[in-house]
Design a protein around this motif. Structure first.
Motif, PDB file in Angstrom:
ATOM      1  N   MET A   7       0.824  -1.205   0.000  1.00 45.29           N
ATOM      2  CA  MET A   7       0.000   0.000   0.000  1.00 45.29           C
ATOM      3  C   MET A   7       0.862   1.260   0.000  1.00 45.29           C
ATOM      4  SD  MET A   7      -2.989  -1.215   2.631  1.00 45.29           S
ATOM      5  CE  MET A   7      -3.628   0.419   2.864  1.00 45.29           C
ATOM      6  N   ARG A   8       2.061   1.174   0.535  1.00 46.95           N
ATOM      7  CA  ARG A   8       2.934   2.339   0.621  1.00 46.95           C
ATOM      8  C   ARG A   8       3.664   2.632  -0.682  1.00 46.95           C
ATOM      9  NH1 ARG A   8       6.226   0.930   5.770  1.00 46.95           N
ATOM     10  NH2 ARG A   8       4.589  -0.286   6.669  1.00 46.95           N
ATOM     11  N   GLN A  21       6.885   4.704  -4.827  1.00 42.66           N
ATOM     12  CA  GLN A  21       8.087   4.515  -4.025  1.00 42.66           C
ATOM     13  C   GLN A  21       8.801   3.255  -4.498  1.00 42.66           C
ATOM     14  OE1 GLN A  21       9.180   6.649  -1.643  1.00 42.66           O
ATOM     15  NE2 GLN A  21      11.029   5.415  -1.552  1.00 42.66           N
ATOM     16  N   ASP A  22       9.955   3.427  -5.111  1.00 38.75           N
ATOM     17  CA  ASP A  22      10.757   2.318  -5.634  1.00 38.75           C
ATOM     18  C   ASP A  22      11.794   1.947  -4.583  1.00 38.75           C
ATOM     19  OD1 ASP A  22      12.495   0.627  -6.987  1.00 38.75           O
ATOM     20  OD2 ASP A  22      12.413   1.776  -8.842  1.00 38.75           O
ATOM     21  N   CYS A  30       7.572  10.268  -9.785  1.00 37.80           N
ATOM     22  CA  CYS A  30       6.283  10.947  -9.940  1.00 37.80           C
ATOM     23  C   CYS A  30       5.566  10.355 -11.151  1.00 37.80           C
ATOM     24  CB  CYS A  30       6.473  12.452 -10.113  1.00 37.80           C
ATOM     25  SG  CYS A  30       4.890  13.313 -10.226  1.00 37.80           S
ATOM     26  N   VAL A  31       4.564   9.533 -10.887  1.00 36.37           N
ATOM     27  CA  VAL A  31       3.790   8.884 -11.948  1.00 36.37           C
ATOM     28  C   VAL A  31       3.100   9.936 -12.811  1.00 36.37           C
ATOM     29  CG1 VAL A  31       1.827   7.342 -12.388  1.00 36.37           C
ATOM     30  CG2 VAL A  31       3.436   6.823 -10.540  1.00 36.37           C
ATOM     31  N   SER A  32       2.600  10.978 -12.192  1.00 30.06           N
ATOM     32  CA  SER A  32       1.865  12.012 -12.915  1.00 30.06           C
ATOM     33  C   SER A  32       2.722  12.742 -13.951  1.00 30.06           C
ATOM     34  CB  SER A  32       1.297  13.037 -11.936  1.00 30.06           C
ATOM     35  OG  SER A  32       0.515  12.401 -10.966  1.00 30.06           O
ATOM     36  N   ASP A  33       4.032  12.741 -13.768  1.00 33.37           N
ATOM     37  CA  ASP A  33       4.927  13.417 -14.723  1.00 33.37           C
ATOM     38  C   ASP A  33       5.297  12.539 -15.908  1.00 33.37           C
ATOM     39  OD1 ASP A  33       4.889  15.659 -13.146  1.00 33.37           O
ATOM     40  OD2 ASP A  33       6.841  15.280 -12.216  1.00 33.37           O
TER      41      ASP A  33
END
Length: 60
Positions: A7-8, A21-22, A30-33
């Motif tokens: 979940m984190r 978080q890798d 940042c997935v959104s970028d």
């Protein structure tokens, strides 16, 4: 079911972006970028919730 650790990995922040978080690379992405990744995520969510709604399950 997912564990607390799983979940984190995917997070949202007050800046209205989604982060991953890798742990292996010890980095936050940042997935959104990432436009292509973001589009895939939107398509995946759309298909998931359409299927869920068509099965009569609550979308909440």
């Amino acid at each position: 079911m997912k564990t607390t650790r799983e979940m984190r990995k995917l997070r949202g922040w007050d800046d209205e972006k989604i982060y991953f978080q890798d742990e292996k690379e010890r980095k936050e992405w940042c997935v959104s970028d990432e436009e292509a990744l973001y589009r895939q995520l939107v398509e995946l969510c759309s298909a998931y919730f359409e299927k869920k709604a068509s099965e009569g399950r609550s979308v909440r």
